[in-house]
Write a protein that holds these residues in place. Structure first.
Motif, PDB file in Angstrom:
ATOM      1  N   HIS B 584       1.068  -1.354  -0.144  1.00 24.26           N
ATOM      2  CA  HIS B 584       0.015  -0.111  -0.326  1.00 24.26           C
ATOM      3  C   HIS B 584       1.273   1.486  -0.257  1.00 24.26           C
ATOM      4  O   HIS B 584       2.050   0.840   0.200  1.00 24.26           O
ATOM      5  N   PHE B 585       0.329   1.998  -0.703  1.00 23.32           N
ATOM      6  CA  PHE B 585       1.442   3.369  -0.741  1.00 23.32           C
ATOM      7  C   PHE B 585       1.987   3.294  -1.963  1.00 23.32           C
ATOM      8  O   PHE B 585       2.824   4.376  -2.008  1.00 23.32           O
ATOM      9  N   THR B 586       2.854   2.362  -2.862  1.00 21.92           N
ATOM     10  CA  THR B 586       3.788   2.348  -2.915  1.00 21.92           C
ATOM     11  C   THR B 586       3.073   2.190  -4.946  1.00 21.92           C
ATOM     12  O   THR B 586       2.407   2.491  -4.833  1.00 21.92           O
ATOM     13  N   ASP B 587       4.412   2.513  -5.369  1.00 20.10           N
ATOM     14  CA  ASP B 587       4.515   2.511  -7.299  1.00 20.10           C
ATOM     15  C   ASP B 587       3.461   0.753  -7.324  1.00 20.10           C
ATOM     16  O   ASP B 587       3.186   1.137  -8.786  1.00 20.10           O
TER      17      ASP B 587
END
Lengths: 334, 720
Positions: B584-587
């Protein structure tokens, strides 16, 4: 089957099915949420300037890279002292006639989370330099440069906020770099982002999924916190990786009398409570208190600073720092 | 055809080389922590079995080859040559006898195909080399047992599927090489046999050969049944007989069949939908490309209108509402009247929809660049007046389609129309829910945002596209859809489960925990419609796989189907709480959205467009540039997504280990560079697509020679 051959029946059924599910899974929970949550009594509405700044934050799509939510998982602990709760967002209402509510929780963390940015980086000077060109203070940053929020003047007028940016970032132009109103509003908004303490008697939600630290033998030599990593996370954005700071903005630690000297009490005091004794430099925020640094961590940072970039001071022990910390904390209270 | 498969092999090998660290990681972790779950072990076991079988097959081939060689070297040749001699046919005997008179034996000239082998060997070596590098890079990174997480295992499995297929293809290639080797040896053997034949000079033996020849030469006259009339093509089945074929540099694919004409007015409308869609594709992805470059070169410009935060939504909204939506609607205008067997109810409404949606995307783009947006929710960045234009456009088409279906000549409503009409109804519903202000305060906004953004992709793009596939795929394969019932099952389960999963974008946030759990459960339920849909498409392909190589539309459908399965299930894997921690929150999310919106939606829409355009214009694009479009898009997509997935998995781990944030930014740099490279390939493929569209439409101004000539002949008669 008749049902499949009657378009009115078929499409109405599909629509109703979807609509009922929509009401159950989206509309009712949303209504419920806004009815049952009130802003925390400990929170205060943000200033007028910050409201204007928030509009600039929205207009420039900062939410594309910056989240504003501390999740209730252990890895998010560095972004706030407690997980965000619904009440934290309860005060956010529709922006205006044209625009929807902006809770700005975000879904991407290409850049750091900003829930507690006001506490973590309270220095206005740092924020202005960073906004003009992030690479002036953080070399590796990939954040856009917001140069259009600044004007270059020959002479700064009275009341102008002058920003000291290293020459190479001015692209060969001469003059005084002055922050526009918009830049100051935006910084005001960033300063306003502070996690509110929960009122007494409310239990703080826990951080889940604690990292199982593999405990090596107690007292083993490898247990000291990593001073380099702590310096990178807490100090480097101002004092720079080479410890030389930024002329006119942030003082160097390399060769600094405080870092290399024997007045450990002053040293710890600066780390915990900030410093504003020298007019030529920006105000230092109370980094240690904000980040909740432990005695061991502060020891590691101090030792890293005292032995890097040509500094050759004697290392300190955790016990020394522990004693000083208690004293410094007392001092801060008075 | 060989060219085709050769390409697939190369591509998959390259993908394998990039993905390999994931596998490697899996193995080392198992080595480190023996408590690795049985799932991982099972997976590894399966891979191991597959590789063993593969190795075994190769071993058998090599052994066969070796035994042949050793047999020959043993020199048992004469007995074999006698046997061969007995089996010569009449022509061969004739030639042999003739040679005995002329006393001349010609040499065989043969040049072996050495270059191809070298290339393959080089490729394998190169792959190994890249793997080697990764081995080195990885060796320090294996601490946490994230590879025991269900979601991670699912993702690795999904990535493994194409890799294993690639290895399978490589084995096919290698056995092809073995066959070639055998051929060379046969030729040598033939030379030796010729030498042996030259030694036969015994008159008795020659006499026996002569007799044998006479016996073998007996044959029927072959016109016992047909008589001696010349063959005539009485049914007009043969066209364009080509007696002097040039070397084909591009595999000749099947031409589109000539169809009864579509209403010219409707054709024009559909073409304009496609042209506008193509414009928004090129525009939107140019922006996307530039935004991707900004990750690598953040100081590319310092203009407020071009800053990252403003351009990102310009990219996403232009490709969503401009490209994909208009492309789908254009195909809808072809399919809905076609399967209802009536003309479209109102062409005028179709034009209005086109105007409204274009107006929405133009004004929305300008607003976003000027800094006017709705407040940050993804795909909800257009302010309500802009989205209202879009909704009006959709509404006009909805009543248009329903009116067309209401007047249908068929009894049943073909399943494509279920999907298409529902998609438009649901898109209008979610737009209304997302823009009505009564439930948007505080976290209400976020709950609605989760619902809206996921229903946008699932209920608008996915549902509509499935409707397109249910018509276009059977049509292109010239076979009925495998199971109508599976289609119906997928339809209702899609509505049931997809509607629930919105909040899985906000797992661990302050949204109620139960709502997050519902979303995660719904994401798992999505396995049912996805498996049903994929099975349906694959089984429709089944028995007609040979058609894929001969068609330029079917590869697009196939890629779309593969990504429909892998991309959608990846979404399920991402929804678990454990995988959310890492991804989550990453590319990773960015990679996932491209795998699905690009791999599924874009490929299906292109497939549909390439299938429909020849039918409404009677003309086709050059196959070379269609091929370029296909391969650049596919390879680009893999270069874009695979490095991003690897990089973000590692970034998530670094976050969990509590590394300083800036270190994780530095860590992403090479992966962002790969993303920009993959993105560039994708972008170039869109230029090819636009060129193809231009080539199809440009020729509209040229006259069909035959038509023109006939027209001229008839002119004096029809002149007023």
């Amino acid at each position: 089957m008749e049902f499949f051959n009657n378009h009115k029946l078929l499409f109405r059924t599909a629509f109703l099915f979807f609509a009922v599910l929509t009401i159950l899974v989206a509309i009712l929970p949303a209504l419920n949420n806004q009815r049952n949550n009130q802003p925390l009594p400990t929170s205060a509405p943000i200033s007028e300037d910050a409201v204007k700044g928030k509009a600039i934050y929205i207009a420039n799509g900062c939410v594309a890279c910056h989240t504003q939510q501390v999740r209730n998982v252990d890895m998010d602990k560095i972004w706030g002292s407690r997980p965000s709760i619904a009440a934290d967002y309860a005060a956010i209402k529709r922006t205006d006639f044209w625009r929807n509510t902006a809770t700005l929780m975000g879904t991407e963390r290409t850049g750091p989370d900003l829930t507690d940015a006001g506490n973590r980086q309270p220095s206005i000077d740092w924020n202005l330099v960073h906004l003009f060109n992030p690479r002036a203070v953080v070399k590796e940053s990939i954040m856009p440069a917001y140069t259009w929020l600044f004007t270059l003047k020959k002479q700064a007028d009275k009341g102008d906020v002058v920003v000291n940016v290293p020459k190479e970032f001015l692209e060969g132009k001469e003059g005084k770099l002055v922050a526009t109103k918009d830049a100051l509003y935006l910084i005001a908004y960033l300063q306003s982002l502070k996690q509110v303490k929960l009122p007494d008697g409310v239990t703080t939600p826990e951080f889940l999924y604690k990292q199982k630290t593999i405990e090596t033998k107690a007292g083993g030599a490898g247990n000291e916190p990593d001073g380099v990593a702590l310096y990178t996370a807490n100090c480097q954005s101002c004092h720079q990786p080479n410890g030389e700071g930024l002329p006119g903005a942030f003082p160097p630690l390399k060769g600094s009398p405080v870092v290399n000297g024997d007045n450990l009490q002053l040293y710890v005091d600066i780390i915990m409570n900030g410093y504003d004794a020298r007019a030529e430099y920006a105000v230092m925020p109370s980094v240690g208190t904000n980040a909740n640094l432990s005695a061991a961590e502060i020891t590691a940072i101090i030792n890293h600073e005292r032995t890097s970039w040509g500094n050759h001071a004697k290392k300190v022990t955790e016990d020394e720092i522990k004693r000083l910390l208690e004293y410094v904390k007392l001092k801060a209270k008075n | 055809m060989r060219f085709y498969f050769g390409n697939i092999t190369i591509m998959i090998l390259m993908a394998a080389a990039i993905v390999f660290p994931a596998q490697l990681c899996a193995q080392t972790t198992i080595g480190a922590g023996i408590k690795g779950s049985w799932m991982t072990l099972l997976l590894l076991l399966l891979i191991l079995i597959f590789l063993l079988v593969a190795a075994f097959v190769l071993l058998i081939r090599v052994k066969a080859l070796n035994s042949r060689i050793s047999k020959w070297k043993a020199g048992e040749s004469n007995r074999r040559f006698d046997k061969l001699l007995q089996n010569l046919d009449n022509v061969q005997i004739g030639k042999l006898l003739e040679s005995k008179h002329i006393e001349k034996i010609t040499d065989h000239a043969y040049t072996g195909p050495g270059g191809g082998k070298k290339f393959i060997a080089l490729l394998i070596f190169f792959t190994a080399l890249i793997r080697g590098n990764y081995v080195y890079a990885q060796s320090t990174e294996t601490k946490v047992g994230i590879l025991n997480e269900g979601g991670v295992i699912i993702t690795i499995t999904l990535i493994m599927i194409p890799i294993l297929v690639g290895i399978g293809l490589m084995i096919v290639k290698l056995s092809g090489m073995a066959k070639k080797q055998k051929l060379e040896q046969d030729i040598e053997e033939a030379e030796r046999f010729a030498d042996y034949l030259a030694t036969i000079n015994d008159p008795e033996a020659l006499e026996a050969l002569k007799k044998r020849k006479a016996a073998l030469e007996f044959e029927l006259s072959n016109n016992e049944l047909t008589g001696d009339k010349e063959a005539v093509d009485q049914k007009g089945l043969i066209n364009n007989v080509n007696t002097k074929a040039a070397i084909a540099f591009v595999t000749q694919k099947k031409k589109a069949l000539k169809r009864p004409g579509i209403d010219l007015q409707l054709s024009k409308l559909i073409i304009w939908y496609f042209v506008c869609a193509a414009f928004w594709l090129v525009f939107g992805t140019s922006i996307g490309e530039y935004v991707g470059i900004k990750f690598v070169a953040p100081d590319a410009d310092h203009l407020s209108w071009l800053s990252f935060g403003r351009l990102r939504p310009v990219h996403t909204n232009a490709v969503f509402w401009g490209w994909a939506s208009l492309g789908m609607l254009g195909l809808g205008y072809y399919i809905v009247p076609m399967v209802s067997n009536v003309p479209i109810a109102s062409i005028r409404k179709g034009w209005y929809t086109l105007y409204f949606i274009n107006a929405a995307v133009i004004s929305g783009t300008i607003c976003l660049m000027a800094g006017i947006n709705n407040g940050g929710g993804e795909y909800r960045e257009y302010i309500w007046p802009v989205m209202l234009l879009f909704a009006i456009g959709l509404f006009l088409t909805l009543i248009n389609f329903i009116a067309t279906i209401a007047s249908r000549k068929t009894k049943e409503i073909y399943i494509s129309n279920w999907y298409i009409v529902s998609a438009i109804m649901f898109a209008l519903t979610i737009t209304a829910v997302a823009y009505i202000p009564y439930w948007q305060n505080g976290l209400g906004e976020t709950i609605i945002q989760g619902y809206y953004m996921h229903q946008g992709v699932g209920m608008w793009f996915m549902l509509f596209t499935l409707g397109i596939v249910y018509y276009m795929l059977p049509q292109q394969l010239n076979r009925p859809i495998y199971s109508y019932s599976l289609g119906i099952l997928a339809f209702w389960t899609q509505i049931l489960f997809y509607t629930l999963i919105g909040t899985h974008h906000f797992v661990f946030s302050s949204i109620p925990w139960w709502l997050q759990t519902v979303a995660i459960a719904g994401s798992m339920g999505m396995v049912i419609p996805v498996a049903a849909g994929t099975t349906n498409f694959i089984m429709t392909f089944n028995g007609a796989w040979h058609k894929v190589a001969g068609s330029y539309t079917l590869p697009f459908f196939l890629v779309g189907t593969v990504f429909y399965f892998t991309g959608s299930l990846q979404g399920t894997a991402e929804a678990f709480r454990s995988t959310n921690l890492i991804w989550h929150f990453t590319d990773f999310t960015v990679a996932h959205s491209h795998l699905t919106m690009y791999g599924i939606i874009c490929f299906f829409v292109w497939a549909g467009m390439y299938a429909v355009l020849p039918r409404i214009t009677g003309r086709e694009a050059p196959q070379l540039t269609i091929g370029a479009h296909f391969w650049l898009a596919l390879i680009g997509l893999l270069f874009y997504t695979v490095p991003l997935m690897i990089g973000s998995t590692l970034r998530g781990q670094l976050w969990m280990e509590g590394k300083p944030f800036i270190e994780t930014v530095v860590h992403m740099a090479p992966y962002w560079l790969w993303r920009a490279i993959g993105g560039s390939l994708m972008w170039v493929s869109h230029l090819f697509f636009a060129y193809n569209l231009y080539m199809i439409l440009r020729k509209a101004e040229q006259t069909d020679l035959k038509e023109a000539a006939i027209g001229k002949l008839n002119k004096p008669v029809t002149a007023e």
